[in-house]
Design a protein around this motif. Structure first.
Motif, PDB file in Angstrom:
ATOM      1  N   THR A 148       7.741  -2.370 -11.040  1.00 26.49           N
ATOM      2  CA  THR A 148       6.290  -2.861 -10.853  1.00 26.49           C
ATOM      3  C   THR A 148       5.768  -1.764  -9.801  1.00 26.49           C
ATOM      4  OG1 THR A 148       4.713  -4.498  -9.883  1.00 26.49           O
ATOM      5  CG2 THR A 148       7.137  -4.714  -8.998  1.00 26.49           C
ATOM      6  N   TRP A 149       4.371  -2.035  -9.500  1.00 27.10           N
ATOM      7  CA  TRP A 149       3.872  -1.031  -8.326  1.00 27.10           C
ATOM      8  C   TRP A 149       4.329  -1.792  -7.079  1.00 27.10           C
ATOM      9  CZ3 TRP A 149       2.612   2.918  -6.112  1.00 27.10           C
ATOM     10  CH2 TRP A 149       1.994   3.050  -4.993  1.00 27.10           C
ATOM     11  N   VAL A 150       4.637  -1.385  -5.796  1.00 22.74           N
ATOM     12  CA  VAL A 150       5.326  -1.971  -4.764  1.00 22.74           C
ATOM     13  C   VAL A 150       4.383  -3.326  -4.280  1.00 22.74           C
ATOM     14  CG1 VAL A 150       6.705   0.003  -3.783  1.00 22.74           C
ATOM     15  CG2 VAL A 150       4.311  -0.211  -3.300  1.00 22.74           C
ATOM     16  N   SER A 151       3.366  -3.186  -4.479  1.00 23.23           N
ATOM     17  CA  SER A 151       2.611  -4.280  -3.848  1.00 23.23           C
ATOM     18  C   SER A 151       2.953  -5.870  -4.104  1.00 23.23           C
ATOM     19  CB  SER A 151       1.157  -4.248  -4.443  1.00 23.23           C
ATOM     20  OG  SER A 151       0.456  -2.919  -3.968  1.00 23.23           O
ATOM     21  N   THR A 152       3.645  -5.825  -5.290  1.00 24.87           N
ATOM     22  CA  THR A 152       4.045  -7.210  -5.818  1.00 24.87           C
ATOM     23  C   THR A 152       5.141  -7.788  -4.911  1.00 24.87           C
ATOM     24  OG1 THR A 152       3.769  -6.168  -8.066  1.00 24.87           O
ATOM     25  CG2 THR A 152       4.774  -8.411  -7.958  1.00 24.87           C
ATOM     26  N   ALA A 153       6.164  -6.782  -4.401  1.00 24.00           N
ATOM     27  CA  ALA A 153       7.082  -7.328  -3.561  1.00 24.00           C
ATOM     28  C   ALA A 153       6.736  -7.269  -2.182  1.00 24.00           C
ATOM     29  CB  ALA A 153       8.298  -6.672  -4.004  1.00 24.00           C
ATOM     30  N   HIS A 168       5.187   5.975 -14.331  1.00 29.78           N
ATOM     31  CA  HIS A 168       4.878   4.538 -13.893  1.00 29.78           C
ATOM     32  C   HIS A 168       6.298   3.764 -13.785  1.00 29.78           C
ATOM     33  CE1 HIS A 168       0.863   6.292 -14.647  1.00 29.78           C
ATOM     34  NE2 HIS A 168       0.742   5.816 -13.292  1.00 29.78           N
ATOM     35  N   TYR A 169       7.190   3.601 -13.173  1.00 32.31           N
ATOM     36  CA  TYR A 169       7.233   4.402 -12.110  1.00 32.31           C
ATOM     37  C   TYR A 169       8.760   4.986 -11.830  1.00 32.31           C
ATOM     38  CZ  TYR A 169       3.147   1.504 -11.116  1.00 32.31           C
ATOM     39  OH  TYR A 169       1.919   1.059 -11.301  1.00 32.31           O
ATOM     40  N   PRO A 170       8.703   6.001 -11.122  1.00 32.56           N
ATOM     41  CA  PRO A 170      10.188   6.922 -10.881  1.00 32.56           C
ATOM     42  C   PRO A 170      11.195   6.169 -10.212  1.00 32.56           C
ATOM     43  CG  PRO A 170       8.181   7.794  -9.645  1.00 32.56           C
ATOM     44  CD  PRO A 170       7.565   6.682 -10.110  1.00 32.56           C
ATOM     45  N   ASN A 203      -8.752  -5.863  -1.517  1.00 32.76           N
ATOM     46  CA  ASN A 203      -7.897  -5.037  -2.563  1.00 32.76           C
ATOM     47  C   ASN A 203      -6.982  -5.770  -3.311  1.00 32.76           C
ATOM     48  OD1 ASN A 203      -5.295  -4.746  -0.732  1.00 32.76           O
ATOM     49  ND2 ASN A 203      -6.703  -4.239   0.452  1.00 32.76           N
ATOM     50  N   GLY A 204      -6.315  -5.364  -4.045  1.00 29.81           N
ATOM     51  CA  GLY A 204      -5.091  -6.057  -4.952  1.00 29.81           C
ATOM     52  C   GLY A 204      -4.215  -6.514  -4.328  1.00 29.81           C
ATOM     53  N   THR A 205      -3.740  -5.692  -3.386  1.00 28.17           N
ATOM     54  CA  THR A 205      -2.366  -5.968  -2.327  1.00 28.17           C
ATOM     55  C   THR A 205      -2.855  -7.248  -1.831  1.00 28.17           C
ATOM     56  OG1 THR A 205      -1.996  -3.700  -2.326  1.00 28.17           O
ATOM     57  CG2 THR A 205      -0.708  -5.103  -0.850  1.00 28.17           C
ATOM     58  N   ASP A 206      -3.989  -7.352  -1.122  1.00 24.92           N
ATOM     59  CA  ASP A 206      -4.640  -8.372  -0.158  1.00 24.92           C
ATOM     60  C   ASP A 206      -4.582  -9.739  -1.286  1.00 24.92           C
ATOM     61  OD1 ASP A 206      -4.723  -7.266   2.023  1.00 24.92           O
ATOM     62  OD2 ASP A 206      -6.843  -7.442   2.224  1.00 24.92           O
ATOM     63  N   ALA A 242      -2.291  -9.231 -12.290  1.00 31.81           N
ATOM     64  CA  ALA A 242      -3.047  -8.833 -13.290  1.00 31.81           C
ATOM     65  C   ALA A 242      -3.835  -7.510 -13.035  1.00 31.81           C
ATOM     66  CB  ALA A 242      -4.076  -9.892 -13.915  1.00 31.81           C
ATOM     67  N   ALA A 243      -3.230  -6.917 -11.958  1.00 32.32           N
ATOM     68  CA  ALA A 243      -3.951  -5.871 -11.475  1.00 32.32           C
ATOM     69  C   ALA A 243      -4.274  -4.609 -12.385  1.00 32.32           C
ATOM     70  CB  ALA A 243      -3.167  -5.009 -10.042  1.00 32.32           C
ATOM     71  N   GLN A 244      -3.121  -4.471 -13.662  1.00 37.66           N
ATOM     72  CA  GLN A 244      -3.477  -3.305 -14.472  1.00 37.66           C
ATOM     73  C   GLN A 244      -4.091  -4.170 -15.885  1.00 37.66           C
ATOM     74  OE1 GLN A 244       0.178  -1.294 -14.928  1.00 37.66           O
ATOM     75  NE2 GLN A 244       0.389  -0.866 -12.771  1.00 37.66           N
TER      76      GLN A 244
HETATM   77  C1  PLP Z   1      -2.665  -1.540  -8.394  1.00 38.91           C
HETATM   78  C2  PLP Z   1      -1.721  -2.514  -8.181  1.00 38.91           C
HETATM   79  C3  PLP Z   1      -1.678  -3.468  -7.332  1.00 38.91           C
HETATM   80  C4  PLP Z   1      -2.464  -3.344  -5.856  1.00 38.91           C
HETATM   81  O1  PLP Z   1      -3.712  -3.122  -5.997  1.00 38.91           O
HETATM   82  P1  PLP Z   1      -4.432  -2.339  -4.701  1.00 38.91           P
HETATM   83  O2  PLP Z   1      -5.933  -2.532  -4.951  1.00 38.91           O
HETATM   84  O3  PLP Z   1      -4.123  -0.862  -4.947  1.00 38.91           O
HETATM   85  O4  PLP Z   1      -4.006  -2.975  -3.489  1.00 38.91           O
HETATM   86  C5  PLP Z   1      -0.876  -4.632  -7.126  1.00 38.91           C
HETATM   87  N1  PLP Z   1       0.193  -4.599  -8.377  1.00 38.91           N
HETATM   88  C6  PLP Z   1      -0.081  -3.917  -9.362  1.00 38.91           C
HETATM   89  C7  PLP Z   1       1.062  -3.962 -10.533  1.00 38.91           C
HETATM   90  C8  PLP Z   1      -0.680  -2.588  -9.646  1.00 38.91           C
HETATM   91  O5  PLP Z   1      -0.870  -1.921 -10.457  1.00 38.91           O
END
Ligand code: PLP
Length: 365
Positions: A85-90, A310-312, A59-62, A158-160
């Protein structure tokens, strides 16, 4: 009329049939991890994005965490990330034991100018996020990061932004590592979880390839401590199908975005992202910005139109990431942004209805 924000049960018959065939192929072969699908997927993405190396993962977080581990970033290190950002980054930064240093964004939601002011002796990397699908000026960012005085790694989130191109180079191919997500709702999504690391560096490629598979170069030989972050064969098979439709879907996204722009941009009090028609924007999302955001959201919802925020919350104000600081622009985006439905399955008459309703909201008084 009911217009969902995004409804992934709307794939047309032909696409559904192709996906079923991809499933059947894997089922008949009986290989569910690795195998032909994964190899083909890797090659296709490399040639599509012009990347020397690609490592598909779970997945993108990994992908973000693997990038940080491969670059040996950990306890005592700091990594600069945008406040919005989406939480994954941090999250990924904290999961490897390092500390995220938040920096305010610009009005487009991208890592703001002067981010280098956040650099300390502990800073090891910067993670620009191509939020909503838009790339910041990557040559400029990399130049600053790589300056002799700084020598930072650049990890692109670059997830988005799959398929976005700047100065002839694809999103994810500027940094030391580029991280992609194929989460189903992304502009290039699987039928489940998947992600990918891109790199142009053979050493980093080797390291991430080992990390995703228990540090195992060949069966029963383990040369480092790794983990399991492999992609499913099935997801790779589905992604190969979606990739063959990608350009067509992107064209549709641009058409919808340009129509929103041309039919809404005369409204006073509405702000749009800059450069959404350009090549370096994937149009993953189409947020508009206005003071009475919540009112508009409720108004559209009453008309049967789904929207999203995106995002509250900005990260520095969320409990697990909380720190003091001024993040005025990120806060403003978070308080005023509303994403309108935009996806390849949105029908023309649905968009007409959305546009009419947004206009009606502003004419009411
Ligand atoms: C979706 C997303 C991720 C994480 O991707 P997952 O596949 O859901 O783990 C990370 N960063 C951003 C900016 C995202 O939008």
């Amino acid at each position: 009329m009911k217009v969902p924000f995004l409804d992934l049960s709307r794939f047309d018959k032909q696409l559904q049939e192709e996906l079923k065939k991809a499933f059947e192929k894997v089922l008949v072969k009986g290989i569910f991890s690795g195998g032909e699908e994964v190899g083909v997927f890797c090659e296709k993405v490399k040639s599509k994005l012009g990347s020397k190396f690609a490592i598909p993962c779970a997945n993108g977080t990994d992908a973000l965490e693997l990038a940080l581990r491969a670059l040996e970033i950990g306890p005592g290190d700091e990594v600069i990330v945008p406040a919005l950002t989406w939480v994954s980054t941090a999250e990924a930064v904290i999961m490897v034991g390092a500390k995220p240093i938040f920096w305010d964004t610009d009005l487009d939601g991208l890592l703001g100018e002067n981010w280098e002011k956040a650099i300390t002796s502990k800073t090891k990397a910067v993670i620009p996020v191509h939020l909503y699908g838009k790339m910041p000026d990557m040559d400029r960012l990399c130049q600053k990061a790589k300056a002799k005085a700084n020598r930072l790694y650049v990890i692109e989130d670059a997830a988005q932004a799959f398929g976005a191109i700047q100065n002839g180079k694809a999103a994810g191919t500027f940094g030391d590592v580029g991280c992609l997500s194929f989460y189903p709702t992304k502009n290039f999504g699987a039928l489940g979880e998947a992600g990918m690391c891109l790199t142009q560096n053979p050493e980093i490629f080797k390291k991430i390839s080992l990390l995703i598979n228990h540090g195992q170069p060949s069966r029963d030989e383990h040369v480092m401590v790794g983990r399991n972050s492999r992609i499913d064969s099935l997801q790779a098979g589905f992604l190969n199908v979606f990739l063959s439709h990608f350009d067509h879907f992107q064209k549709r996204r641009k058409v919808l975005a340009n129509r929103y722009l041309s039919e809404l941009s005369d409204i006073k009090g509405l702000r749009f992202l800059s450069g959404i028609s350009e090549e370096d924007h994937s149009v993953h999302l189409f947020p508009i910005f206005l003071e009475r955001r919540d009112e508009l959201k409720n108004f559209l919802s009453a008309k049967g139109i789904g929207t999203a925020i995106h995002y509250p919350n900005i990260l520095p104000e969320m409990f697990p990431y909380r720190i003091q600081g001024q993040f005025a622009v990120s806060k403003n985006i978070s308080a005023s942004g509303l994403s309108l439905p935009l996806n390849p399955w949105l029908k023309d008459q649905e968009q007409t209805f959305i546009i009419e309703c947004v206009r009606a909201f502003f004419i009411r008084e």
